[in-house]
Every structure is written in C-alpha cells, then in structure tokens.
Write an enzyme that holds these catalytic residues in place. Sequence first.
Site, short mmCIF file in Angstrom:
data_model
loop_
_atom_site.label_atom_id
_atom_site.label_comp_id
_atom_site.label_asym_id
_atom_site.label_seq_id
_atom_site.Cartn_x
_atom_site.Cartn_y
_atom_site.Cartn_z
CD GLU A 1 33.14 44.94 44.55
OE1 GLU A 1 34.26 45.47 44.57
OE2 GLU A 1 32.30 45.07 45.47
CE LYS B 1 31.84 44.91 49.49
NZ LYS B 1 32.30 45.70 48.33
CB CYS C 1 35.36 44.28 47.24
SG CYS C 1 36.47 45.68 47.03
#
Length: 301
Positions: A50, A123, A160
Amino acid sequence: MSGGVAAGKKVTVAAVQFACTDVEAENVAAAERLIREAHKKGANIVLIQELFEGHYFCQAQRLDFFQRAKPYKGNPTIIRLQKLAKELEVVIPVSFFEEANNAHYNSVAIIDADGTDLGLYRKSHIPDGPGYQEKFYFNPGDTGFKAFKTKYATVGVGICWDQWFPECARAMVLQGAEILFYPTAIGSEPQDNNLDSREHWKRVMQGHAGANLVPLVASNRIGRETVETEHGKSTITFYGNSFIAGPTGEIVKLANDKDEEVLVAEFDLEEIKSTRHGWGIFRDRRPDLYKVLLTLDGEKS
Ligand code: PUT
C-alpha cells in the site's frame, strides 16, 4: 460429493515487500525491480504494498502531506506501471494517494496484462488512531467493493484496513472474485510497544480465504519509518510478513519481518472453483437473514 474435480486454469500470483524511502523515484524503481523479479519467477499477477511511493505519512496530521496526492488520470506512476504490465504481460494493482478535486482517497488502480487500466477501487474502511491517522487525509471510498476481470483471473482488491472486514471479502467474492489481494501498511503501534498484531492480522485474512474458498495475497512493507509530526517524532516498524494463502486459509508462502522478498505461488482456479462449489457455502447462504448486517448497532428495523 461425487464426480471429478475440474482442473486447468493455472495462475501464478506474487506478493512483493520492500522498505520504502521517502523518495518517490526510488520506491517506484524498487517496485519495478521487484515486479520484474516476480515475472522471472513466473508471476502473472503481482501485488505491491500500500502507498509504496513514500513513507507512510499517516503517522502525522500534516497539511504539507496533501501535496503527495495526485489525480488518477495522468498519474505518472500508474502510467509507468501500465507500460511495465504490458511489457511483461502481468497484472498489477497500483496503490496510490488520489486527489479528486477537493476529495482525497486511498485508491488502487487495477492494471491488466496488456496495460489497460480496468478501473479504480477506493478504500472503504479508513482507520484512525495513534500512528495510523488516515481519517485526516482520506475520504471513505465511494466505489463500493468490486471484482475486476483481468487476463488471468477475476480479482478483488481491498486496501489494508479493509482486510479486517469479512463483509468486504465476501462482497468481492460474491461478485466473482477468484483471488483476493490486499496491499497493506501495518507494523508497530506507537502507543503500545507490547502490541504486535501480526499473527492476528494474518489469521483474519486466512479466515477470508477459507470462508470464501479463494486464494488470498497480502503485501506489507518492511522498515522503520520516522515521521516528524505535530507533536514531535513518531516511529513505526513495519512488520512485512507478506503472505499468500490457499483456499482453505492455509499459508503457502510467508515472508519475514526484515527482508525484501518476492513470494510466488501457483493455483489452479478451475480446481478451486470446483472445490468451492462442492463445499456448498455459496449454495447455503441466507441473505434473507443477513439484514442486520446493514445496521451499525445490530437493531433490526
Ligand atoms: N493500516 C492501518 C493499521 C491500523 C493498525 N492499528
């Protein structure tokens, strides 16, 4: 269960991990070098960690760090990795800090093996807390969970903190994802030297692989990064431990917490699909009973 298990769609996935410097050109060069190494080892799809273009800046809440964000279209790192994807015929999910007018996202562009950009995932779950102050920078993603049809497989990519949410993994697999990918930045917790989440981190994702009967690939950076914050210096030691899990959640490849590594594993997606169907979890789901999952507090309306 009776009858033969289908076989015949072999795909090789890779996870790379490296220590980031705070110089973008160095990190992009490192990513390219490791993607080339993964390709030499036979990889068709290569996952980089990431926000690999620099240090994990979310240790601090600093206005100057917004300057690191770039628009999606014309992003030079994405363009460079599109050329590389085409040259090597590999699929590359590219994580980056996205500026979209006055909004900012923690995003990933999915680059297919001919260099085509298949689209964006932003995200959805944005963490906050000591050392990981992402809410200061990122709007919650608005793309929803997605599955991207690439040359080698339909893939789902979560970013993540998304990896802690079984709903995200399930949503991607429901839409046809055959392999899950998670680019990550996680390590020590500045507020508690005794807290080491690495085993928990792995087990949670192994659960997603096992519960959905799909392989899963996680890439996490290594290295000790110190960032000047509004309260003095903050340091995180990132624990690597990038891994590749098979469809029962078993770890088939695992990196350590210190070394640059390129992990590679081959899966037969036809065989896995057959096993997934035989096991019956997608037959026996009860979405009519899952409405409570659409609430925050568990109250049924
Ligand atoms: N990348 C976010 C991790 C948060 C750990 N507390």
